[in-house]
Design a protein around this motif. Structure first.
Motif, mmCIF file in Angstrom:
data_model
loop_
_atom_site.group_PDB
_atom_site.id
_atom_site.type_symbol
_atom_site.label_atom_id
_atom_site.label_comp_id
_atom_site.label_asym_id
_atom_site.label_seq_id
_atom_site.Cartn_x
_atom_site.Cartn_y
_atom_site.Cartn_z
ATOM 1 N N VAL A 540 30.373 20.696 52.552
ATOM 2 C CA VAL A 540 29.867 21.382 51.633
ATOM 3 C C VAL A 540 29.567 22.817 51.596
ATOM 4 N N THR A 541 29.249 23.584 52.658
ATOM 5 C CA THR A 541 29.366 24.974 53.670
ATOM 6 C C THR A 541 31.101 25.758 53.210
ATOM 7 N N GLY A 542 31.749 24.544 53.848
ATOM 8 C CA GLY A 542 33.096 25.051 53.818
ATOM 9 C C GLY A 542 33.893 25.134 52.067
ATOM 10 N N GLY A 543 32.882 23.922 51.143
ATOM 11 C CA GLY A 543 33.222 23.366 50.295
ATOM 12 C C GLY A 543 33.145 24.826 49.551
ATOM 13 N N ALA A 544 31.813 25.266 49.599
ATOM 14 C CA ALA A 544 31.425 27.011 49.477
ATOM 15 C C ALA A 544 32.439 27.733 49.438
ATOM 16 N N VAL A 545 32.266 27.753 50.503
ATOM 17 C CA VAL A 545 33.497 29.396 50.658
ATOM 18 C C VAL A 545 34.644 29.012 49.953
ATOM 19 N N LYS A 546 35.448 28.172 50.105
ATOM 20 C CA LYS A 546 37.107 27.869 49.250
ATOM 21 C C LYS A 546 36.328 27.653 48.173
ATOM 22 N N ALA A 547 35.266 27.389 47.343
ATOM 23 C CA ALA A 547 35.222 28.171 45.934
ATOM 24 C C ALA A 547 34.589 29.113 45.790
ATOM 25 N N ALA A 548 34.456 29.890 46.494
ATOM 26 C CA ALA A 548 33.767 32.045 46.440
ATOM 27 C C ALA A 548 35.330 31.885 46.613
ATOM 28 N N CYS A 549 36.016 31.835 47.662
ATOM 29 C CA CYS A 549 37.697 32.528 48.323
ATOM 30 C C CYS A 549 38.652 32.338 46.699
ATOM 31 N N GLU A 550 38.519 30.915 45.802
ATOM 32 C CA GLU A 550 39.101 30.805 45.054
ATOM 33 C C GLU A 550 38.572 32.190 43.972
ATOM 34 N N ALA A 551 37.439 31.977 43.963
ATOM 35 C CA ALA A 551 36.611 33.226 42.456
ATOM 36 C C ALA A 551 37.433 34.337 42.909
ATOM 37 N N VAL A 552 37.117 34.342 44.099
ATOM 38 C CA VAL A 552 37.357 35.737 44.970
ATOM 39 C C VAL A 552 39.411 36.069 44.528
ATOM 40 N N ARG A 553 40.330 35.043 44.978
ATOM 41 C CA ARG A 553 41.373 35.023 44.691
ATOM 42 C C ARG A 553 42.044 35.064 43.151
ATOM 43 N N GLU A 554 41.099 34.730 41.940
ATOM 44 C CA GLU A 554 41.749 34.597 40.804
ATOM 45 C C GLU A 554 41.106 36.111 40.253
ATOM 46 N N ARG A 555 40.248 37.044 40.558
ATOM 47 C CA ARG A 555 39.981 38.118 40.478
ATOM 48 C C ARG A 555 41.061 39.174 40.825
ATOM 49 N N VAL A 556 41.105 38.313 42.658
ATOM 50 C CA VAL A 556 42.308 39.408 42.795
ATOM 51 C C VAL A 556 44.189 39.464 42.014
ATOM 52 N N LEU A 557 44.318 38.351 41.860
ATOM 53 C CA LEU A 557 45.397 37.605 40.468
ATOM 54 C C LEU A 557 45.285 38.816 39.380
ATOM 55 N N SER A 558 44.112 38.591 38.557
ATOM 56 C CA SER A 558 44.475 38.714 37.061
ATOM 57 C C SER A 558 44.020 41.150 37.370
ATOM 58 N N LEU A 559 43.310 41.475 38.792
ATOM 59 C CA LEU A 559 43.837 42.431 39.016
ATOM 60 C C LEU A 559 45.203 43.510 39.015
ATOM 61 N N ALA A 560 45.911 41.953 40.405
ATOM 62 C CA ALA A 560 47.432 42.522 40.503
ATOM 63 C C ALA A 560 48.273 42.595 39.292
ATOM 64 N N GLN A 561 47.501 41.610 38.142
ATOM 65 C CA GLN A 561 48.459 41.942 36.528
ATOM 66 C C GLN A 561 48.171 42.740 35.844
ATOM 67 N N SER A 562 46.435 43.417 35.421
ATOM 68 C CA SER A 562 46.070 44.119 34.794
ATOM 69 C C SER A 562 46.890 45.375 35.403
ATOM 70 N N GLU A 563 46.752 45.879 36.861
ATOM 71 C CA GLU A 563 47.394 46.964 37.141
ATOM 72 C C GLU A 563 49.402 47.187 37.118
ATOM 73 N N MET A 564 49.637 46.040 37.567
ATOM 74 C CA MET A 564 50.750 45.858 37.206
ATOM 75 C C MET A 564 52.170 44.922 36.331
ATOM 76 N N GLY A 565 51.502 43.897 35.998
ATOM 77 C CA GLY A 565 51.704 43.118 35.226
ATOM 78 C C GLY A 565 53.093 42.736 35.276
ATOM 79 N N GLY A 566 52.967 41.357 34.581
ATOM 80 C CA GLY A 566 53.787 40.764 35.395
ATOM 81 C C GLY A 566 53.479 39.644 35.791
#
Lengths: 774, 291, 161
Positions: A540-566
């Motif tokens: 359950v906490t493992g699942g929560a950490v995974k979910a929060a990380c996935e949300a962080v990852r999504e923002r990292v990738l969209s940050l990269a998208q907005s900064e770098m495109g492509g």
């Protein structure tokens, strides 16, 4: 500003799911530098002591604190009248007094509190608190507690909960019938760190509590009620926890330390002694179980009837959930078309019982496995073969009607432990006493020693059951520290020794591809993580950490998208986070996270809610009540001195499906430690209660297995993957404690031919000591 | 609480005389438990660990005189060949940490019926040396225990030493506990064979209000050995005689039911241990005799 | 009362200790050395194992005053600076640490064992560590750690020769 205690420094963890990662706290622990709750000290701190009832049942009249208050160094003496808010607490039913009022219902119940300048002054003053007790006759027999004539210990009677399971044909008949009655003693969790904590008043009516517990938020919520404070005013931080095993689910000294701190305006520490610890927490329920198994001549179960009576002691604790488990798992991991299960847990004036590793699935395993051996004997069938013939498999139905999905490798686990090569006979020439039953106490050089082999398989639920809104919260923060990306994971989950800190870091490391992960102190500044119970935290906490990380990852990738495109918005082009960078599908670095983030901090908080379960139907016990099932099997090989009744466990073998081993070394540690606790209940661990009084509340007479008692454990760890859980993992911690003990008792039966219907098995159960006819 | 720390034996005796209520402490394995767990608060406490005289052992006529402060670890290491029974018992005491501190003197002072040293001391007819400022007296250990945790010491006395003959023949010690280490005796049994005096010595622990000997069992077995001339020509001893020996040992006990075991089990176990112990000792004697 | 002794190489004095206080309490509560653990206070669990004058003892069974003028080494005194002792390192690597409450005592007891028996058999390990209760690990990884430490120490000594 009030001084706060030193907590463990944060050690980064590097590792991925599946690695045997070293614990970040291990170095501190081997140096003696890890701050456990009993180690905490701050300037000006007072010491608390607890006045306890010397009677298992007594009416409480007046309490005279004057002599205690006049005692040297004393700063406060408190009674139930000083409880600011609700005077009772409890995990399921708030029935347990913070400090006893009107009546004390068990031996050792807390009645009054003292705070003094030193521990000795507090102890001396505690002896001077005069309590006027009117001694009552204690109700100590759980059978008697069930009868209508018994005095009622609580409003609403003595039955804390009754569970009925009616599955299939209630009038089924069978060709072969075996019956048995079994008794299981009261086991103590005996975590090595006694209950302790430090409460610090904040000067504004609130309090900070540094505490060893299993669930910070449920402690906080109960404390807020009892202290009549808003939840924001009660802040908890996890201090080092010296083991738990269920003993820290209920409040012990938490409210007491807070009350004393709020009253005196000074930090107050309470640290129990070992004897006090025995009355300071709940124990594993002792049980009486009556079984009838019916089967066909070719060894298929037709029906099981079971009557299970658990002694819950003076207060409810988690008894209502324990009895549900005892009933749901009463038959064992076998297909059984017809079942009639009746379970009761009752109030008595015995020590309160509640959670312990295995949680209701331990007592019944002794019974159902003994029954399977009896049935095998009645059928002249190999006991493992009988079990395999009836083993649950994927799609099998529980007696609760729930269909079990995912891998159900019961037969496979049994075959695996059976097929491990048996250890060689212990040679008695020359005698190595350490290998003999009785050890260096020199009781045998081989005389009377017989070998026995026994098997058992067990299972239980992972996670909270019966419709409980089970969830965990994780906050994950990604930033750049010293030119490198760092992930901070913040949850309120209690690291009690099981290795959760490592698991959280490994999951974050895996999801975010970052090598520097720090798990922050668990506290109530973040949302609840639920309890470190029910083998649920990795899920359950493992699942929560995974979910929060996935949300962080999504923002990292969209940050990269907005900064770098492509980059496609959904990262569907295979880009992922690895080696502190975003890499492309072929592993080439797209951008380093440090470069991408710069000063930016990405933080996300997520709750993880596993599938909901449903409560048992009160009439039939039918429901999809459980989240996940975990299975383990054990084989025990014992040498028994049949004349003296002493046992040497020669070897244990186990097989367990863990779904996915997040940290294989830690998984092994759970299997090894769990088996040892099972061995303890089988052979030596029992709180002996007479007329409501514990007669062995110390480590001199409550015996825990030593390194000389625990044999080598041959492990087979299966990773079959649960389709519903994060990474396919299964809870690991409890199954090892379930079937290890019953396998040992089965092995002793095999060696001695004695029925042995009781655990722990005592020497006088093995040998016939009835006087010879003269 | 007053802390008294004499550095010589004379000083210790003077302090004990001036503070007869003082609780002596050596290894602390009993006294500290009482204090730590708040069971007892002695008015004063007399630390004997600085008294070097207590830590010495040596010959005293035909006896070995062993200072009350000699630890179990030293008994095993330094005296194991001469006092095998006591060494076997010492090996079953607690853990290395306990054996490094615990002393036979302390065991005698506590006089617990479960004290591991007591059965071998009884079986070897050991003598306890008690001292006060008024003088020294020697008391057979068989007369030392007067009740549960009570002994024959006067208030102003301290235990100086115990005296015991070096083994003249095989010795055994056997102890039942419900785990394989670190356990207080459910019951225990010590046996000594003395071919010089043609004597069998016994000691029973944890099965009566005090440690006791099995007098009748000793005489019975001595009779069997004498009758058969077995000391001189050691042949095997009849199984029925061994069984009878076991029964007589069990009969010498006055056990109770308690947290560690039942009375019936204790009697049963003593019979088994007595039979086995004699078997091992007699095998050893026969092997030596045939060499 | 006053207690003066050498602890981990430093002369230490405490004033105002209660006469009935154990060495364990003195270390933990008065000398800020909480590494030795208070799990049973009756010598049954070994969690408070320390050296006194080079002898392995349970600090809970030593009366504070008995430690006067003695030399004490605690778990806090085994590492050299930031470098772990080989026994400590082995416990970390072998996974012998879970909750860790028994660990300080076990590390000190293992240190003592390896000084006496540099190449202990499994049975020697078991007998030597029988006074140290661990509730988490089931002891398997503790035995691994002792053997790993013994091998490392042997290699170190060999290369030092």
């Amino acid at each position: 500003m009030t001084e706060h205690p030193r907590l463990a420094p944060r050690t980064p963890v590097t590792g991925r799911v599946g690695d045997s990662v070293q614990r970040p706290d291990a170095v501190l622990k081997v140096k003696g530098d890890f701050p456990y709750s009993s180690d905490l000290q701050v300037e000006g701190m007072l010491w608390g002591a607890t006045v306890r009832s010397p009677h298992p049942y007594a009416r409480i009249g007046s309490i005279d604190a004057s002599e205690a208050l006049a005692s040297p160094g004393v700063r406060a003496v408190l009674t139930h009248e000083d409880v600011p808010g609700r005077k009772v607490y409890g995990l399921e039913i708030p029935d347990q007094p913070v400090l006893a009022f009107d009546v004390a219902r068990y031996w050792g119940e807390a009645v009054a509190l003292v705070a003094a300048d030193s521990p000795e002054e507090a102890r001396r003053a505690a002896h001077k608190v005069q309590v006027d007790y009117q001694v009552l006759v204690p109700l100590t027999d759980p059978e008697l507690a069930l009868t209508p004539d018994a005095p009622s210990l609580h409003e609403g009677g003595n039955v804390t909960r009754q569970v009925r399971i009616r599955h299939g044909d209630q009038n089924a008949r069978a060709e072969v019938v075996v019956t048995g009655e079994y008794e299981i003693g009261m086991q103590d969790q005996a975590p090595l760190g006694p209950e302790s904590g430090l409460a610090i008043p904040d000067g504004q009516g609130g309090v900070d509590l540094y505490i060893a517990t299993q669930w910070l938020h449920i402690d906080r919520d109960q404390l807020a009620e009892c202290l009549a404070l808003s939840r924001e005013k009660v802040r908890l931080t996890l201090a080092g926890v010296g083991g738990a095993f269920g003993a820290r689910e209920d409040l012990s000294m938490q409210a007491h330390a807070c009350m004393l701190a709020l009253r005196t305006g000074r930090p107050v520490k309470i640290a129990y002694s070992r004897p006090e610890s025995f009355v300071g927490h709940v124990h594993r329920h002792p049980g009486r179980l009556r079984y009838e198994h019916g089967a066909t001549r070719d060894g298929k179960l037709v029906y099981v009837k079971a009557r299970i009576l658990l002694d819950g002691g003076a207060y409810a604790s988690s008894s209502t959930a324990v009895i549900a488990n005892a009933c749901c798992f009463a038959v064992g991991p076998y297909e059984c078309p017809n079942a009639t299960i009746d379970g009761w847990v009752v109030y008595t004036n015995n020590p309160p019982c509640g959670a312990m590793r295995g949680f209701g699935s331990v007592q019944n395993c002794y019974a159902h496995e003994a029954q399977m051996d009896k049935l095998a004997a009645a059928l002249s069938m190999d006991p493992v073969e009988l079990r395999i013939r009836n083993a649950m498999k994927t799609g099998s139905s529980m007696v609760t009607g729930q269909v079990v999905e995912g891998p159900v490798p019961v037969a496979d686990l049994l075959r695996r432990v059976r097929d491990v090569a048996l250890p060689p006979a212990t040679t008695s020439d020359p005698v190595d006493l350490t290998e003999m039953p009785g050890g260096v106490s020199n009781t045998t050089h081989g005389e009377g020693v017989k070998r026995g082999v026994g098997y058992a398989v067990g299972f239980k639920n992972i996670g909270y059951s019966e419709g409980f809104n089970d969830y965990s919260t994780a906050r994950v923060r990604l930033s750049v520290v010293g030119g490198r990306p760092r992930v901070e994971v913040h949850t309120a989950s209690a690291e009690v020794g099981q290795g959760l800190v490592t698991v959280q870091a490994q999951i974050a490391g895996t999801e975010l591809g970052v090598s520097d992960v720090v798990v922050l102190d668990a506290d109530t500044a973040v949302g609840s993580a639920g309890s470190s119970s029910a083998s649920r935290q990795t899920y359950v906490t493992g699942g929560a950490v995974k979910a929060a990380c996935e949300a962080v990852r999504e923002r990292v990738l969209s940050l990269a998208q907005s900064e770098m495109g492509g980059l496609s918005a959904d990262a569907g082009d295979g880009r992922r986070l690895e080696n502190d960078a975003i890499v492309s599908a072929d592993g080439a670095v797209v951008v380093h996270l440090a470069t991408l983030l710069g000063e930016e901090v990405i933080e996300e908080t997520r709750e993880f809610h596993p599938r909901r379960t449903a409560p048992l139907d009160p009439e039939t016990g039918q429901a999809d009540a459980h989240l996940q099932y975990a299975f383990a099997a054990h084989r025990a090989v014992v040498d028994v001195d049949t004349e003296l009744g002493l046992v040497k466990v020669v070897e244990l073998a186990t097989a367990q499906d863990v779904g996915k081993a997040i940290n294989p070394q830690a998984v092994e540690g759970q299997l090894e430690g769990g088996a040892a606790q099972g061995l303890g209940l089988a052979l030596m661990e029992e709180i002996q209660v007479k007329d409501g009084v514990i007669r062995n509340a110390s480590f001199t007479d409550y015996l825990l297995p030593t390194i000389l008692d625990m044999p080598p454990l041959r492990m087979q760890i299966l990773e079959l993957g649960d389709p519903h859980s994060p990474y396919g993992l299964k809870g690991v911690g409890e199954p090892p404690t379930i079937s290890s003990g019953p396998a040992i008792v089965a092995a002793i039966r095999a060696a001695t031919g004695r029925p042995l219907s009781r655990a722990p098995v005592r020497p006088h159960d093995i040998v016939d000591t009835s006087p010879l006819p003269s | 609480m007053e802390f008294l720390q004499p550095s010589t034996w004379t000083e210790a005796l003077q302090m004990k005389s001036a503070h007869p209520e003082a609780m002596p402490i050596a290894g602390g394995t009993d006294v500290m438990v009482e204090i730590n767990l708040d069971r007892h608060r002695p008015a004063s406490i007399l630390d004997l660990t600085r008294v070097t005289e207590l830590n010495q052992w040596g010959a005293d006529g035909e006896f070995l005189r062993i200072g009350a402060g000699v630890t179990y670890t030293r008994i095993i290491g330094e005296l194991g060949d001469r006092l095998p029974g006591l060494a076997m018992a010492s090996r079953t005491v607690g853990s290395p940490q306990i054996r490094n501190r615990g002393t036979v003197g302390g065991n005698l002072g506590s006089a617990s019926p479960a004290g591991d040293a007591h059965p071998p001391l009884l079986a070897t007819d050991a003598v306890v040396e008690l001292a006060s400022v008024g003088g020294t007296r020697r008391l057979p250990v068989r007369e030392f225990f007067t009740g549960p945790k009570r002994n024959a010491m006067k208030q102003d006395e301290l235990i100086a030493a115990f005296l015991v003959s070096p083994a003249k023949g095989p010795q055994q010690f056997s102890k039942v506990g419900t785990r394989n280490a670190m356990v207080i005796a459910v019951c225990s049994f010590a046996l000594t064979l003395d071919p010089v005096r043609k004597h069998i010595g016994t000691g029973i622990g944890s099965a009566a209000p005090t440690p006791v000997i099995a007098d009748e069992a000793e005489r019975f077995l001595e009779g069997v050995l004498d009758e058969g001339g077995l000391w001189e020509k050691p042949a095997s001893v009849d199984a029925s005689a061994l069984a009878r020996f076991g029964e007589l040992v069990a009969a010498a006990a006055k056990p109770i039911d308690d947290v560690r075991g039942t009375a019936a089990y204790r009697r049963h176990a003593l019979a088994v241990m007595a039979r086995r112990s004699f078997g091992w000792a007699w095998d050893e004697y026969r092997t030596k005799a045939s060499e | 009362m006053k207690i003066a002794c050498t602890v981990n190489g430093r002369a230490r004095t405490v004033d105002g200790a209660w006469e009935g206080e154990s060495l364990l309490s003195v270390l933990r509560d008065r000398m800020q050395l909480p590494g030795s653990k208070n799990a049973c206070e009756q010598g049954e669990c070994g969690s408070c194992s320390v050296y006194m004058d080079g002898v392995l003892v349970c600090a809970c069974l030593v009366l504070g005053g008995q430690a006067n003028d003695r030399t004490i080494v605690t778990i806090e005194g085994l590492a050299t600076g930031t470098a772990l002792h080989a026994v400590q390192q082995a416990f970390v690597e072998a996974g012998a640490v879970q909750c860790g409450f028994c660990t300080p005592g076990l590390v000190v007891a293992t240190h003592d064992l390896l000084a006496r028996f540099p190449e202990p058999s499994v049975m020697q390990i078991r007998e030597a560590l029988a006074g140290n209760i661990c509730r988490c690990t089931g002891y398997a990884k503790i035995i691994d750690a002792v053997q790993l430490a013994a091998r490392r120490i042997a290699v170190d000594e060999h290369s030092a020769r």
